[in-house]
Design a protein around this motif. Structure first.
Motif, PDB file in Angstrom:
ATOM      1  N   MET A   1       0.825  -1.194   0.000  1.00 17.48           N
ATOM      2  CA  MET A   1       0.000   0.000   0.000  1.00 17.48           C
ATOM      3  C   MET A   1       0.868   1.256   0.000  1.00 17.48           C
ATOM      4  O   MET A   1       0.510   2.230  -0.640  1.00 17.48           O
ATOM      5  CB  MET A   1      -0.928   0.007   1.213  1.00 17.48           C
ATOM      6  N   ASP A   2       1.991   1.229   0.707  1.00 19.45           N
ATOM      7  CA  ASP A   2       2.863   2.408   0.734  1.00 19.45           C
ATOM      8  C   ASP A   2       3.331   2.768  -0.669  1.00 19.45           C
ATOM      9  O   ASP A   2       3.453   3.942  -1.001  1.00 19.45           O
ATOM     10  CB  ASP A   2       4.074   2.170   1.634  1.00 19.45           C
ATOM     11  N   GLN A   3       3.589   1.751  -1.485  1.00 20.90           N
ATOM     12  CA  GLN A   3       4.042   2.035  -2.842  1.00 20.90           C
ATOM     13  C   GLN A   3       2.931   2.633  -3.691  1.00 20.90           C
ATOM     14  O   GLN A   3       3.198   3.435  -4.575  1.00 20.90           O
ATOM     15  CB  GLN A   3       4.612   0.783  -3.493  1.00 20.90           C
ATOM     16  N   ILE A   4       1.681   2.242  -3.424  1.00 19.30           N
ATOM     17  CA  ILE A   4       0.571   2.844  -4.164  1.00 19.30           C
ATOM     18  C   ILE A   4       0.496   4.332  -3.853  1.00 19.30           C
ATOM     19  O   ILE A   4       0.344   5.160  -4.749  1.00 19.30           O
ATOM     20  CB  ILE A   4      -0.759   2.130  -3.870  1.00 19.30           C
ATOM     21  N   TYR A   5       0.627   4.682  -2.584  1.00 16.33           N
ATOM     22  CA  TYR A   5       0.602   6.098  -2.208  1.00 16.33           C
ATOM     23  C   TYR A   5       1.771   6.840  -2.856  1.00 16.33           C
ATOM     24  O   TYR A   5       1.604   7.933  -3.392  1.00 16.33           O
ATOM     25  CB  TYR A   5       0.659   6.273  -0.693  1.00 16.33           C
ATOM     26  N   ALA A   6       2.951   6.254  -2.805  1.00 13.51           N
ATOM     27  CA  ALA A   6       4.128   6.882  -3.408  1.00 13.51           C
ATOM     28  C   ALA A   6       3.956   7.013  -4.922  1.00 13.51           C
ATOM     29  O   ALA A   6       4.339   8.024  -5.512  1.00 13.51           O
ATOM     30  CB  ALA A   6       5.384   6.087  -3.074  1.00 13.51           C
ATOM     31  N   TYR A   7       3.360   6.010  -5.550  1.00 15.21           N
ATOM     32  CA  TYR A   7       3.113   6.054  -6.985  1.00 15.21           C
ATOM     33  C   TYR A   7       2.153   7.191  -7.330  1.00 15.21           C
ATOM     34  O   TYR A   7       2.409   7.968  -8.252  1.00 15.21           O
ATOM     35  CB  TYR A   7       2.555   4.713  -7.449  1.00 15.21           C
ATOM     36  N   LEU A   8       1.076   7.296  -6.586  1.00 11.53           N
ATOM     37  CA  LEU A   8       0.100   8.359  -6.829  1.00 11.53           C
ATOM     38  C   LEU A   8       0.707   9.742  -6.625  1.00 11.53           C
ATOM     39  O   LEU A   8       0.301  10.701  -7.277  1.00 11.53           O
ATOM     40  CB  LEU A   8      -1.112   8.189  -5.908  1.00 11.53           C
ATOM     41  N   ASP A   9       1.675   9.847  -5.726  1.00 12.06           N
ATOM     42  CA  ASP A   9       2.308  11.131  -5.442  1.00 12.06           C
ATOM     43  C   ASP A   9       3.527  11.388  -6.329  1.00 12.06           C
ATOM     44  O   ASP A   9       4.213  12.393  -6.168  1.00 12.06           O
ATOM     45  CB  ASP A   9       2.717  11.204  -3.968  1.00 12.06           C
ATOM     46  N   GLY A  10       3.830  10.460  -7.256  1.00 11.28           N
ATOM     47  CA  GLY A  10       4.960  10.633  -8.159  1.00 11.28           C
ATOM     48  C   GLY A  10       6.305  10.504  -7.477  1.00 11.28           C
ATOM     49  O   GLY A  10       7.275  11.130  -7.894  1.00 11.28           O
ATOM     50  N   GLU A  11       6.378   9.678  -6.437  1.00  6.51           N
ATOM     51  CA  GLU A  11       7.598   9.565  -5.644  1.00  6.51           C
ATOM     52  C   GLU A  11       8.411   8.308  -5.932  1.00  6.51           C
ATOM     53  O   GLU A  11       9.441   8.095  -5.308  1.00  6.51           O
ATOM     54  CB  GLU A  11       7.242   9.610  -4.154  1.00  6.51           C
ATOM     55  N   LEU A  12       7.974   7.485  -6.886  1.00  8.64           N
ATOM     56  CA  LEU A  12       8.710   6.256  -7.187  1.00  8.64           C
ATOM     57  C   LEU A  12       9.658   6.476  -8.356  1.00  8.64           C
ATOM     58  O   LEU A  12       9.349   7.214  -9.295  1.00  8.64           O
ATOM     59  CB  LEU A  12       7.741   5.126  -7.550  1.00  8.64           C
ATOM     60  N   ASP A  13      10.811   5.793  -8.307  1.00  5.11           N
ATOM     61  CA  ASP A  13      11.713   5.830  -9.452  1.00  5.11           C
ATOM     62  C   ASP A  13      11.119   4.968 -10.575  1.00  5.11           C
ATOM     63  O   ASP A  13      10.166   4.225 -10.371  1.00  5.11           O
ATOM     64  CB  ASP A  13      13.117   5.365  -9.062  1.00  5.11           C
ATOM     65  N   ARG A  14      11.677   5.086 -11.768  1.00  8.14           N
ATOM     66  CA  ARG A  14      11.127   4.408 -12.945  1.00  8.14           C
ATOM     67  C   ARG A  14      11.024   2.881 -12.765  1.00  8.14           C
ATOM     68  O   ARG A  14       9.977   2.317 -13.042  1.00  8.14           O
ATOM     69  CB  ARG A  14      11.956   4.760 -14.179  1.00  8.14           C
ATOM     70  N   PRO A  15      12.069   2.196 -12.277  1.00  5.60           N
ATOM     71  CA  PRO A  15      11.934   0.737 -12.103  1.00  5.60           C
ATOM     72  C   PRO A  15      10.818   0.362 -11.123  1.00  5.60           C
ATOM     73  O   PRO A  15      10.062  -0.592 -11.358  1.00  5.60           O
ATOM     74  CB  PRO A  15      13.301   0.301 -11.568  1.00  5.60           C
TER      75      PRO A  15
END
Length: 77
Positions: A1-15
């Motif tokens: 779930m943390d990655q979903i939030y980070a993804y929605l906020d544009g906080e994940l690197d490309r990989p």
């Protein structure tokens, strides 16, 4: 779930983005969470776009963001 939030906020690197996208293609429960959170984020942006946060709240948030915690662990050799 943390990655979903980070993804929605544009906080994940490309990989990490690509891994999450692939996971969402294969995991209906996570897609449901993603869609719910996307809808909630959109609703909040529309509802709060015309109001500015109080200056005290903005200062507190910026202070918390800028605080860095470093932990040092010493082990016996």
């Amino acid at each position: 779930m943390d990655q979903i939030y980070a993804y929605l906020d544009g906080e994940l690197d490309r990989p990490s983005q690509e891994l999450l996208k692939q996971h969402l293609l294969e995991c209906p429960p996570c897609v449901g969470e993603y869609e719910r959170d996307l809808l909630l984020k959109s609703l909040l942006q529309r509802s709060c776009a015309c109001e500015e946060a109080p200056s005290e709240l903005r200062a507190q948030i910026l202070t918390r963001i800028s605080v860095t915690v470093t932990t040092v662990q010493v082990t016996d050799c």
